[in-house]
Design an enzyme around this catalytic site. Structure first.
Site, PDB file in Angstrom:
ATOM      1  N   ASP A  71       0.764  -1.641  -0.155  1.00 47.82           N
ATOM      2  CA  ASP A  71       0.042  -0.047   0.350  1.00 47.82           C
ATOM      3  C   ASP A  71       0.570   1.238   0.159  1.00 47.82           C
ATOM      4  O   ASP A  71       1.491   1.464   0.679  1.00 47.82           O
ATOM      5  CB  ASP A  71      -1.180  -0.575   1.260  1.00 47.82           C
ATOM      6  N   ASP A 110      -3.786   2.222  -5.228  1.00 47.79           N
ATOM      7  CA  ASP A 110      -1.832   2.390  -4.567  1.00 47.79           C
ATOM      8  C   ASP A 110      -1.926   1.028  -3.800  1.00 47.79           C
ATOM      9  O   ASP A 110      -1.582   1.097  -2.095  1.00 47.79           O
ATOM     10  CB  ASP A 110      -2.681   3.919  -3.695  1.00 47.79           C
ATOM     11  N   GLU A 111      -2.726  -0.066  -4.221  1.00 49.47           N
ATOM     12  CA  GLU A 111      -2.931  -0.828  -3.244  1.00 49.47           C
ATOM     13  C   GLU A 111      -2.571  -2.681  -4.079  1.00 49.47           C
ATOM     14  O   GLU A 111      -3.387  -2.940  -5.172  1.00 49.47           O
ATOM     15  CB  GLU A 111      -3.365  -1.386  -2.688  1.00 49.47           C
TER      16      GLU A 111
HETATM   17  N1  DCP Z   1      -7.882   8.956  -1.425  1.00 46.68           N
HETATM   18  C1  DCP Z   1      -8.957  10.370  -1.800  1.00 46.68           C
HETATM   19  N2  DCP Z   1     -10.479  10.075  -0.776  1.00 46.68           N
HETATM   20  C2  DCP Z   1      -9.920   9.617   0.056  1.00 46.68           C
HETATM   21  C3  DCP Z   1      -9.169   8.819   0.678  1.00 46.68           C
HETATM   22  C4  DCP Z   1      -8.218   8.194  -0.189  1.00 46.68           C
HETATM   23  O1  DCP Z   1      -8.983  10.569  -3.087  1.00 46.68           O
HETATM   24  N3  DCP Z   1     -11.153  10.024   1.425  1.00 46.68           N
HETATM   25  C5  DCP Z   1      -7.042   8.786  -2.191  1.00 46.68           C
HETATM   26  C6  DCP Z   1      -5.868   9.322  -1.998  1.00 46.68           C
HETATM   27  C7  DCP Z   1      -4.970   8.595  -1.367  1.00 46.68           C
HETATM   28  C8  DCP Z   1      -5.137   7.974  -2.101  1.00 46.68           C
HETATM   29  O2  DCP Z   1      -6.280   7.609  -2.264  1.00 46.68           O
HETATM   30  O3  DCP Z   1      -3.736   9.503  -1.764  1.00 46.68           O
HETATM   31  C9  DCP Z   1      -5.433   5.967  -1.210  1.00 46.68           C
HETATM   32  O4  DCP Z   1      -5.755   5.972  -0.209  1.00 46.68           O
HETATM   33  P1  DCP Z   1      -5.099   5.254   1.484  1.00 46.68           P
HETATM   34  O5  DCP Z   1      -6.213   4.980   2.460  1.00 46.68           O
HETATM   35  O6  DCP Z   1      -4.177   3.991   1.035  1.00 46.68           O
HETATM   36  O7  DCP Z   1      -4.388   6.974   1.975  1.00 46.68           O
HETATM   37  P2  DCP Z   1      -2.707   6.884   1.517  1.00 46.68           P
HETATM   38  O8  DCP Z   1      -2.743   6.154   0.156  1.00 46.68           O
HETATM   39  O9  DCP Z   1      -2.967   8.346   0.787  1.00 46.68           O
HETATM   40  O10 DCP Z   1      -2.564   7.049   2.929  1.00 46.68           O
HETATM   41  P3  DCP Z   1      -1.927   5.774   3.759  1.00 46.68           P
HETATM   42  O11 DCP Z   1      -0.029   6.508   3.804  1.00 46.68           O
HETATM   43  O12 DCP Z   1      -2.465   6.460   5.085  1.00 46.68           O
HETATM   44  O13 DCP Z   1      -2.129   4.942   2.902  1.00 46.68           O
HETATM   45 CA    CA Z   2      -2.141   4.116   0.489  1.00 48.12          CA
HETATM   46 CA    CA Z   3      -5.153   2.497   0.439  1.00 46.29          CA
END
Ligand code: DCP
Ligand code: CA
Ligand code: CA
Length: 364
Positions: free
Chosen positions: A10, A110-111
């Protein structure tokens, strides 16, 4: 059955990390990526933020004005989401993953799950080195960090991954999986939402270990056979789901209702242009080429018809969809006297040639 070794990767604070990648000078500042609705300057929501911004309790989904307020007095930087750019980075990482696994299953931008059982010969110690190697490769080639969870199945890998971020690596061996899950709240399991959590709480089930010990028959009575058995297995760290590329869609379509019933080609095409935008966006996101374009019509008497055309060569551009939709409707309206109420646009006959080609090019 041999113990499997499954990884979940992730990407860390993904959209914000992508922005840092192309603007290296912002790395030590709070970074927020937002979806701006455009109504007023600050209306919209936070997509994600880097870990510095998170220290100021900025969260995904939060209104942008609130994030601005929380970051007042800092040198925070705000960006508009740029899906195209994040998609490119995501695909180049997925392409690297494919070199390291027997199969991969991308679950979001992202996963991805990787089945690396063979590569690490079923050995969790080797899996640790292997995971490090993949991280180093991606960091060097793409510049992005991510977190890996390793477990005997997808369920455990996912929860392991969530347990330590960012740039984490958490390994849960098959024999430790139950103990690892035991103290966690039930809502850490996929499919246990607010309502189920409440229901379980009423039944005296709070932790995964409570759920694991709970009578399976009784779970089936409350949640039905499929969910009951799933909850029982999940709580006991049992998950036999294979890692497989998600079934590629057979078709992508969108249907809409016209503002008024009509037999007018241009009026209909205004609507189908909107629908085409939607379909086209999905097609490009999935990097598909298509061979068949269809339209769907619901007439005022609610009878429905569809018409298709198959291309000689796969195509992937919007103009091809629009041109053929126009042609299909010209023909259809000439054949039918009824006014039209609803219309749809569909593309199918997908191939991913493009994508494979790119993979190979990257590889060499
Ligand atoms: N995303 C979004 N709106 C949300 C949640 C996520 O647009 N409510 C998008 C932005 C993030 C991506 O999806 O970068 C991936 O979500 P993740 O939940 O994996 O969060 P992040 O990668 O940003 O952070 P982490 O380091 O906690 O994985
Ligand atoms: Ca992420
Ligand atoms: Ca994710």
């Amino acid at each position: 059955m041999q113990t499997r070794i499954i990884m979940l990767a992730d990407f860390d604070y993904f959209f914000a990390q992508c922005e840092e990648l192309r603007n290296p000078t912002i790395k030590d500042k709070p970074v927020v990526v937002g979806v701006y609705s455009g109504r007023t300057e600050d209306s919209g929501a936070v997509s994600t933020s880097n870990y510095i911004a998170r220290k100021y309790s900025v969260k995904s989904g939060m209104p942008l004005f609130l994030a601005k307020r929380k970051l007042e007095g800092t040198d925070a930087v705000f960006f508009h989401v740029d899906h195209e750019y994040y998609d490119q980075i995501s695909s180049s990482i997925m392409d690297i993953f494919r070199q390291y696994a027997t199969s991969i299953e991308q679950v979001s931008i992202d996963e991805a799950y990787l089945d690396v059982t063979e590569q690490v010969e079923g050995n969790f110690e080797k899996a640790r080195e292997y995971a490090q190697k993949i991280k180093v490769h991606v960091k060097a080639q793409v510049g992005i960090t991510f977190t890996i969870g390793v477990g005997p199945n997808k369920l455990v890998a996912k929860i392991a991954c969530d347990s330590q971020k960012p740039d984490g690596l958490t390994i849960v061996r098959a024999e430790d999986a139950k103990v690892f899950l035991a103290p966690l709240p039930v809502d850490r399991l996929l499919g246990v939402g607010k309502k189920t959590t409440q229901r379980m709480e009423q039944m005296g089930i709070k932790t995964i270990s409570d759920l694991a010990k709970y009578d399976c028959q009784r779970l089936i009575e409350v949640f039905g056979k499929i969910l009951g058995i799933y909850f029982h297995n999940a709580a006991n760290a049992v998950d036999n789901e294979p890692v497989q590329e998600q079934g590629e869609a057979e078709s992508i379509s969108k249907i809409g209702t016209l503002k008024q019933d009509t037999h007018d080609l241009e009026f209909i095409l205004q609507k189908t242009d909107e629908l085409t935008e939607f379909v086209y966006k999905e097609v490009t996101e999935k990097a598909y080429s298509f061979k068949t374009i269809s339209v769907y019509v619901v007439n005022i008497d609610l009878s429905s018809k569809s018409r298709s055309v198959t291309l000689e060569q796969p195509a992937k551009d919007k103009e091809t969809i629009k041109r053929n939709v126009r042609m299909l409707f010209e023909k259809y309206l000439a054949e039918s006297e009824l006014d039209v109420r609803r219309v749809g646009v569909r593309v199918s006959g997908f191939s991913k040639e493009e994508h494979r080609q790119r993979q190979l090019t990257n590889f060499f």
